[in-house]
Design an enzyme around this catalytic site. Sequence first.
Site, mmCIF file in Angstrom:
data_model
loop_
_atom_site.group_PDB
_atom_site.id
_atom_site.type_symbol
_atom_site.label_atom_id
_atom_site.label_comp_id
_atom_site.label_asym_id
_atom_site.label_seq_id
_atom_site.Cartn_x
_atom_site.Cartn_y
_atom_site.Cartn_z
ATOM 1 N N GLU A 99 0.844 -1.200 0.000
ATOM 2 C CA GLU A 99 0.000 0.000 0.000
ATOM 3 C C GLU A 99 0.881 1.252 0.000
ATOM 4 O OE1 GLU A 99 -2.485 1.465 -0.828
ATOM 5 O OE2 GLU A 99 -4.064 1.473 0.656
ATOM 6 N N ASP A 100 0.401 2.294 -0.656
ATOM 7 C CA ASP A 100 1.175 3.538 -0.701
ATOM 8 C C ASP A 100 1.176 4.263 0.639
ATOM 9 O OD1 ASP A 100 -1.534 4.165 -0.854
ATOM 10 O OD2 ASP A 100 -1.403 5.258 -2.735
ATOM 11 N N ASP A 102 -3.764 6.062 6.026
ATOM 12 C CA ASP A 102 -4.266 7.345 6.513
ATOM 13 C C ASP A 102 -5.266 7.050 7.641
ATOM 14 O OD1 ASP A 102 -4.822 10.088 6.551
ATOM 15 O OD2 ASP A 102 -6.236 9.981 4.912
ATOM 16 N N PHE A 137 -1.172 16.336 3.148
ATOM 17 C CA PHE A 137 -1.613 15.624 1.959
ATOM 18 C C PHE A 137 -0.422 15.550 1.009
ATOM 19 C CE2 PHE A 137 -3.517 14.849 -2.119
ATOM 20 C CZ PHE A 137 -4.445 13.881 -1.794
ATOM 21 N N ARG A 185 1.442 11.749 -10.067
ATOM 22 C CA ARG A 185 1.887 10.393 -9.715
ATOM 23 C C ARG A 185 3.342 10.143 -10.085
ATOM 24 N NH1 ARG A 185 -2.486 7.245 -8.179
ATOM 25 N NH2 ARG A 185 -4.408 7.572 -9.333
HETATM 26 P P1 5GP Z 1 -7.307 5.350 4.310
HETATM 27 O O1 5GP Z 1 -8.372 4.378 3.958
HETATM 28 O O2 5GP Z 1 -6.219 4.807 5.170
HETATM 29 O O3 5GP Z 1 -7.886 6.618 4.876
HETATM 30 O O4 5GP Z 1 -6.693 5.856 2.968
HETATM 31 C C1 5GP Z 1 -5.856 5.123 2.171
HETATM 32 C C2 5GP Z 1 -5.851 5.684 0.760
HETATM 33 O O5 5GP Z 1 -6.154 7.086 0.756
HETATM 34 C C3 5GP Z 1 -4.487 5.605 0.145
HETATM 35 O O6 5GP Z 1 -4.311 4.398 -0.524
HETATM 36 C C4 5GP Z 1 -4.484 6.788 -0.809
HETATM 37 O O7 5GP Z 1 -5.061 6.420 -2.029
HETATM 38 C C5 5GP Z 1 -5.386 7.806 -0.159
HETATM 39 N N1 5GP Z 1 -4.634 8.829 0.588
HETATM 40 C C6 5GP Z 1 -4.562 8.957 1.932
HETATM 41 N N2 5GP Z 1 -3.755 9.984 2.276
HETATM 42 C C7 5GP Z 1 -3.300 10.491 1.109
HETATM 43 C C8 5GP Z 1 -2.398 11.566 0.806
HETATM 44 O O8 5GP Z 1 -1.828 12.264 1.651
HETATM 45 N N3 5GP Z 1 -2.167 11.789 -0.535
HETATM 46 C C9 5GP Z 1 -2.767 11.073 -1.508
HETATM 47 N N4 5GP Z 1 -2.465 11.398 -2.771
HETATM 48 N N5 5GP Z 1 -3.610 10.047 -1.248
HETATM 49 C C10 5GP Z 1 -3.870 9.767 0.044
#
Ligand code: 5GP
Length: 175
Positions: free
Chosen positions: A98-99, A102, A151, A164
């Site tokens: 996973e990238d 959050d 972000f 990207r």
């Molecule tokens: P979560 O479900 O943990 O809130 O979010 C995970 C997904 O939210 C990540 O895979 C990504 O796609 C997106 N995301 C969360 N934070 C960021 C951020 O700071 N930048 C970007 N570009 N995407 C984010």
Amino acid sequence: MEEEKKVKVLISKEELESRITELAKQIYEEYKGQEVTFICILKGSIFFTVELAKKIPSDINFEFIRVSSYHGENSTGVIKMKVDLQGDIKGKDVIIIEDIVDTGRTLSYLKEYLKSKEPKSLKICALLDKKERRLCDMQADYVGFDIPDKFVVGYGLDVNEKYRNLPYIGYFENV
Ligand code: 5GP
């Protein structure tokens, strides 16, 4: 790329390269060179998945999943499966790549979903972790960098499909 000028570097190309090398070594050693299945979470994790895999000198299978919960910079909290697994992960050693973690909602959802496919083992490797934003109990097994509540874009991460392909992790100074 005009937009690149507005983005500040949070994690440089060199720092990414060096930390990903360490993660690859750790994974290779922990799995003792056994075959592992990487599940790349599209689209944000493609750069990380490829760079990590290239540094691991044992067999890696690749699977891809795409879920969506974000519109622009905001999480909707509702997770939808857009692209599902193509192969069978039953009995396999699986690592979700996973990238960024959050709120943790995406990975909580994916972990439960993938567990139901009965892998032999299931771990999570995240390049970035924004721990202070967490809304559910979710901890990745391997984390590249803990980052502040900003972000971020680049190295696979986008805003409305842009940024990207920046070779570093950046953020917008006034966002
Ligand atoms: P979560 O479900 O943990 O809130 O979010 C995970 C997904 O939210 C990540 O895979 C990504 O796609 C997106 N995301 C969360 N934070 C960021 C951020 O700071 N930048 C970007 N570009 N995407 C984010």
